[in-house]
Structures are given as C-alpha cells and as structure tokens.
Design a protein around this motif. Sequence first.
Motif, PDB file in Angstrom:
ATOM      1  N   GLN A  15       0.817  -1.205   0.000  1.00 34.95           N
ATOM      2  CA  GLN A  15       0.000   0.000   0.000  1.00 34.95           C
ATOM      3  C   GLN A  15       0.860   1.268   0.000  1.00 34.95           C
ATOM      4  O   GLN A  15       0.513   2.274  -0.627  1.00 34.95           O
ATOM      5  CB  GLN A  15      -0.924   0.008   1.215  1.00 34.95           C
ATOM      6  N   SER A  16       1.970   1.232   0.699  1.00 37.74           N
ATOM      7  CA  SER A  16       2.826   2.413   0.808  1.00 37.74           C
ATOM      8  C   SER A  16       3.434   2.799  -0.528  1.00 37.74           C
ATOM      9  O   SER A  16       3.673   3.985  -0.793  1.00 37.74           O
ATOM     10  CB  SER A  16       3.943   2.170   1.827  1.00 37.74           C
ATOM     11  N   LEU A  17       3.658   1.822  -1.399  1.00 39.14           N
ATOM     12  CA  LEU A  17       4.252   2.119  -2.700  1.00 39.14           C
ATOM     13  C   LEU A  17       3.264   2.894  -3.573  1.00 39.14           C
ATOM     14  O   LEU A  17       3.631   3.876  -4.221  1.00 39.14           O
ATOM     15  CB  LEU A  17       4.681   0.822  -3.394  1.00 39.14           C
ATOM     16  N   ASP A  18       2.003   2.467  -3.592  1.00 39.75           N
ATOM     17  CA  ASP A  18       0.979   3.193  -4.343  1.00 39.75           C
ATOM     18  C   ASP A  18       0.810   4.606  -3.806  1.00 39.75           C
ATOM     19  O   ASP A  18       0.666   5.566  -4.562  1.00 39.75           O
ATOM     20  CB  ASP A  18      -0.359   2.453  -4.273  1.00 39.75           C
ATOM     21  N   ALA A  19       0.807   4.736  -2.478  1.00 43.10           N
ATOM     22  CA  ALA A  19       0.617   6.052  -1.858  1.00 43.10           C
ATOM     23  C   ALA A  19       1.802   6.976  -2.145  1.00 43.10           C
ATOM     24  O   ALA A  19       1.614   8.169  -2.433  1.00 43.10           O
ATOM     25  CB  ALA A  19       0.423   5.901  -0.350  1.00 43.10           C
ATOM     26  N   LEU A  20       3.012   6.438  -2.077  1.00 42.61           N
ATOM     27  CA  LEU A  20       4.188   7.258  -2.344  1.00 42.61           C
ATOM     28  C   LEU A  20       4.217   7.698  -3.806  1.00 42.61           C
ATOM     29  O   LEU A  20       4.576   8.840  -4.115  1.00 42.61           O
ATOM     30  CB  LEU A  20       5.463   6.481  -2.003  1.00 42.61           C
ATOM     31  N   ARG A  21       3.819   6.820  -4.712  1.00 40.73           N
ATOM     32  CA  ARG A  21       3.735   7.191  -6.126  1.00 40.73           C
ATOM     33  C   ARG A  21       2.709   8.310  -6.314  1.00 40.73           C
ATOM     34  O   ARG A  21       2.946   9.274  -7.055  1.00 40.73           O
ATOM     35  CB  ARG A  21       3.342   5.971  -6.962  1.00 40.73           C
ATOM     36  N   GLY A  22       1.579   8.204  -5.631  1.00 43.01           N
ATOM     37  CA  GLY A  22       0.563   9.243  -5.719  1.00 43.01           C
ATOM     38  C   GLY A  22       1.019  10.546  -5.097  1.00 43.01           C
ATOM     39  O   GLY A  22       0.734  11.634  -5.624  1.00 43.01           O
ATOM     40  N   GLY A 298      -6.038   5.639   6.085  1.00 41.08           N
ATOM     41  CA  GLY A 298      -7.118   6.510   5.632  1.00 41.08           C
ATOM     42  C   GLY A 298      -6.631   7.781   4.965  1.00 41.08           C
ATOM     43  O   GLY A 298      -7.108   8.163   3.888  1.00 41.08           O
ATOM     44  N   TRP A 299      -5.623   8.444   5.552  1.00 41.07           N
ATOM     45  CA  TRP A 299      -5.099   9.699   5.025  1.00 41.07           C
ATOM     46  C   TRP A 299      -4.435   9.502   3.663  1.00 41.07           C
ATOM     47  O   TRP A 299      -4.367  10.430   2.855  1.00 41.07           O
ATOM     48  CB  TRP A 299      -4.076  10.290   5.997  1.00 41.07           C
ATOM     49  N   ALA A 300      -3.934   8.278   3.418  1.00 40.17           N
ATOM     50  CA  ALA A 300      -3.165   8.020   2.195  1.00 40.17           C
ATOM     51  C   ALA A 300      -4.047   7.659   1.007  1.00 40.17           C
ATOM     52  O   ALA A 300      -3.544   7.563  -0.116  1.00 40.17           O
ATOM     53  CB  ALA A 300      -2.159   6.897   2.445  1.00 40.17           C
ATOM     54  N   PHE A 301      -5.349   7.484   1.231  1.00 38.19           N
ATOM     55  CA  PHE A 301      -6.228   7.085   0.137  1.00 38.19           C
ATOM     56  C   PHE A 301      -6.211   8.118  -0.986  1.00 38.19           C
ATOM     57  O   PHE A 301      -6.249   7.763  -2.169  1.00 38.19           O
ATOM     58  CB  PHE A 301      -7.654   6.875   0.652  1.00 38.19           C
ATOM     59  N   TYR A 302      -6.172   9.389  -0.632  1.00 36.41           N
ATOM     60  CA  TYR A 302      -6.124  10.456  -1.644  1.00 36.41           C
ATOM     61  C   TYR A 302      -4.951  10.232  -2.589  1.00 36.41           C
ATOM     62  O   TYR A 302      -5.093  10.308  -3.817  1.00 36.41           O
ATOM     63  CB  TYR A 302      -5.993  11.813  -0.946  1.00 36.41           C
ATOM     64  N   PHE A 303      -3.781   9.947  -2.031  1.00 32.03           N
ATOM     65  CA  PHE A 303      -2.586   9.747  -2.847  1.00 32.03           C
ATOM     66  C   PHE A 303      -2.640   8.413  -3.599  1.00 32.03           C
ATOM     67  O   PHE A 303      -2.182   8.321  -4.736  1.00 32.03           O
ATOM     68  CB  PHE A 303      -1.337   9.795  -1.984  1.00 32.03           C
ATOM     69  N   LYS A 304      -3.211   7.391  -2.962  1.00 33.92           N
ATOM     70  CA  LYS A 304      -3.286   6.082  -3.607  1.00 33.92           C
ATOM     71  C   LYS A 304      -4.090   6.159  -4.905  1.00 33.92           C
ATOM     72  O   LYS A 304      -3.705   5.566  -5.918  1.00 33.92           O
ATOM     73  CB  LYS A 304      -3.925   5.070  -2.656  1.00 33.92           C
ATOM     74  N   VAL A 305      -5.198   6.907  -4.886  1.00 35.97           N
ATOM     75  CA  VAL A 305      -6.027   7.052  -6.082  1.00 35.97           C
ATOM     76  C   VAL A 305      -5.220   7.668  -7.223  1.00 35.97           C
ATOM     77  O   VAL A 305      -5.338   7.250  -8.382  1.00 35.97           O
ATOM     78  CB  VAL A 305      -7.273   7.910  -5.766  1.00 35.97           C
ATOM     79  N   ILE A 306      -4.377   8.638  -6.905  1.00 38.52           N
ATOM     80  CA  ILE A 306      -3.520   9.263  -7.921  1.00 38.52           C
ATOM     81  C   ILE A 306      -2.468   8.270  -8.403  1.00 38.52           C
ATOM     82  O   ILE A 306      -2.213   8.131  -9.605  1.00 38.52           O
ATOM     83  CB  ILE A 306      -2.842  10.531  -7.380  1.00 38.52           C
ATOM     84  N   LEU A 350      -7.236  20.657  -8.566  1.00 40.27           N
ATOM     85  CA  LEU A 350      -6.808  19.401  -7.958  1.00 40.27           C
ATOM     86  C   LEU A 350      -8.004  18.498  -7.672  1.00 40.27           C
ATOM     87  O   LEU A 350      -7.935  17.275  -7.856  1.00 40.27           O
ATOM     88  CB  LEU A 350      -6.045  19.675  -6.653  1.00 40.27           C
ATOM     89  N   THR A 351      -9.109  19.099  -7.247  1.00 42.35           N
ATOM     90  CA  THR A 351     -10.311  18.328  -6.938  1.00 42.35           C
ATOM     91  C   THR A 351     -10.888  17.678  -8.196  1.00 42.35           C
ATOM     92  O   THR A 351     -11.268  16.501  -8.187  1.00 42.35           O
ATOM     93  CB  THR A 351     -11.377  19.228  -6.288  1.00 42.35           C
ATOM     94  N   VAL A 352     -10.934  18.438  -9.285  1.00 39.47           N
ATOM     95  CA  VAL A 352     -11.463  17.910 -10.546  1.00 39.47           C
ATOM     96  C   VAL A 352     -10.616  16.733 -11.029  1.00 39.47           C
ATOM     97  O   VAL A 352     -11.137  15.680 -11.434  1.00 39.47           O
ATOM     98  CB  VAL A 352     -11.505  19.019 -11.623  1.00 39.47           C
ATOM     99  N   ILE A 353      -9.297  16.899 -10.985  1.00 41.41           N
ATOM    100  CA  ILE A 353      -8.397  15.818 -11.422  1.00 41.41           C
ATOM    101  C   ILE A 353      -8.586  14.584 -10.545  1.00 41.41           C
ATOM    102  O   ILE A 353      -8.683  13.453 -11.041  1.00 41.41           O
ATOM    103  CB  ILE A 353      -6.925  16.292 -11.382  1.00 41.41           C
ATOM    104  N   TRP A 354      -8.662  14.802  -9.229  1.00 38.32           N
ATOM    105  CA  TRP A 354      -8.792  13.663  -8.319  1.00 38.32           C
ATOM    106  C   TRP A 354     -10.115  12.946  -8.506  1.00 38.32           C
ATOM    107  O   TRP A 354     -10.167  11.704  -8.472  1.00 38.32           O
ATOM    108  CB  TRP A 354      -8.653  14.122  -6.867  1.00 38.32           C
ATOM    109  N   LEU A 355     -11.192  13.682  -8.726  1.00 44.40           N
ATOM    110  CA  LEU A 355     -12.497  13.052  -8.929  1.00 44.40           C
ATOM    111  C   LEU A 355     -12.512  12.185 -10.189  1.00 44.40           C
ATOM    112  O   LEU A 355     -13.123  11.113 -10.214  1.00 44.40           O
ATOM    113  CB  LEU A 355     -13.593  14.116  -9.000  1.00 44.40           C
TER     114      LEU A 355
END
Length: 369
Positions: A15-22, A298-306, A350-355
């Motif tokens: 999980q940390s790898l996806d989050a760090l990439r995001g 939970g906090w890293a979900f934003y970055f994971k999606v990216i 940023l919100t539009v891109i993330w959505l």
Amino acid sequence: MTTKPLRTEPEKRLQSLDALRGFDMFWITGGGYLATVIAQMTGAEWLGNQMHHVEWAGFRFEDLIFPLFMFIAGVAVPFSVGSKLEKNVPKRRLFIKIFNRLLLLIVLGILYNGVFKNGFTDGRIASVLGQIGIGYFFAALIYLYFPALKSRIFWLAGILVGFGVIQLLIPVPGVGAGVLTPEGCINGYIDRLFLPGRLYGGVYDPEGILCSLSATGVTLMGTIAGNILRYKKTSDWQKIGYLTATGVSLIVLALAFSTFYPIIKKCWTSTFNMMAGGISFILMALFFLIIDHWKFRGWAFYFKVIGMNSIFVYLFTRIIDTQNLTQFFVGWLIKPMGEASALALAISTLTVIWLLLYYMYKRKIFLRV
C-alpha cells in the motif's frame, strides 16, 4: 498501454508504494502550483523557492520529484519481475515485455513533447517519460540477469563511479575535463553530437543521452529497496532500519563528494543520484512505517487514487488544460473571491483531477505501461 484490474487483492499490495507514487504525482498534477500560491499569499519565500528547480548546481524539493518516480518504478521491479521469475516465466519473455515498455514510454514522451502536433519540425525527442523508460529498462535488465542483491550493489557502484569518471575525467574538445557547466559538461557535448531534434537547454538536454543512462542508478536503487521490502525473513522494523540507514548513508556520501563533484540534476551527476536516491529511501521507509506497519491508511487514500493511474494523469494534465477546464465551469464562483481566487482555482483544479481518477479507481480502470 493496457486496461486491466489489479492483479492482486488490495490488502496484498504494498500500500505504501501506491501512496508514495501518488504523493509524488500530486506535486506534478497541481500540488506544486498550490504550494506556490500559498507561498505568494503568505510571503513564505522559502516554500516558493522549493517549488522551482535550481538553476544549475544544488538541490530543492522540485528536483526530487522526477528521480523519486524513477526510484518508485525500481521498487516495483522485485515484486513484478521477481515474482514472475519465481513462477519460471522465461527470461526472454520478460525481456520482450521490458523492451516493449521502453519503446512505448519513448513514444509517449515524444507525444508529450508535442512533436506530433508540430509536424516533427525541430521536435524534441528526449523526454521525462523516455528517460523513465530507459532507466527502467536497464535497471530491470540488470535485475533480470543479476537477481542477487550483492551483484546489483556492484552494478550500482559501477554506474555511480563510471559516470563520475566520465563527467570529471574525460575531456570535452575545446573545453577540457570536469567542466560541469551547461556549455562545458560532457552530457551536452554528447547530446549535441548524437541526440536528434531540439535540445531543451539549447546546448544540453536534462533528459539527454548520458542523463538517461545515469538515471539507471536511482532506478537500480529502487530495486534494492524493493528487495528489502519483499524479503520475508526480516521484520518490518528491520526493513525500516535498512531503508533509513541506506538513505542516510547515500545523503552523507552525496554531500561529502559534492565538495568537488557538484549535485546537478540537469546533467544528472552521480552525487545527484545519491542525494535523490537517499531521500527516496527515507521517504519509502516513512511511508512503509505509517501505512504498511502502523496501518494508518485513511489519510493516504487520496494519494493512492492518484498513484494507481500515474502515467495517465501525467499525460492528461499535459494534453488537457485542467485549470482552464475547471475555470470554465466554476469561474463564476471563484472570480469574486479576489485575492483568494488563485488559491480556490488551484484547489478546485486538484479536486477535478482527483475526482476523475477516483471514478477510474472505482470502475477499476487502471492504465498501465
């Protein structure tokens, strides 16, 4: 480029790898602009400076973003290539896949540069994506045929020392050896001789031939980090310790050697490799500690999606003017805010891109190269 679901269940992924990439891609897709706006509003000049590359020698946060992505690509190698080797997938088949990835990234990099748009007139061939492809190709190739960790450490040392010798000791005609300036460095000389098309820096290209080959070093560092994280016989704390100690050691070496061999991203010196790689090791350790060991996710979900669609969002924000698109729909709401309108626009973009990326995430649309 393919569209396919995750190969493993989410809980089995690192999980940390996806989050760090995001986290890394966040700065490219608008986070850097947001930080610049905040710096202008608050007068935090130091923050604004960190969002811009150094002119030549030195190191800022902005200089970390690109090599961190290459490092992350390297971390994934032991998980992807390594797992296939354990399943006895033929090396020839893996080589073809790695080579095809190289070609695709080079083509996408040329697309990103707008060469197709401009009809190939004075087009720039070198690119960020091309350099990622080259660095990944050679690092994955080394991993494929020299899977032992000790062998790759020797390869890494050879790359760092070898490029140090090339940049410091091989003379450039009419200039001499070790002249690490835009006009005098051997990187620019090689680019002017052999690299077709326009050079980004005029007399050199920061993603040129020697830069791309040297960047294999930071990608290879990533494969070493990936080995540490994948090794099942060590505890999480041992992994964190190894990653942190390696990162600190590389930073110390970079600072020590920089007294005579400067840290320069635009000609990708070995000291730059060590500095960027060292910080990347520490960030990987930090994200692994928080997300995979402590399981604060939970906090890293934003970055994971990216991070799950990193190449897509990189190309998307290049081809589509996301700020203009956002302003087209919510400009009526943003403009009356006065001085805060720039901040509102940055957050809205940023919100539009993330959505968009969240929609792709929920639909299991993952565009991979």
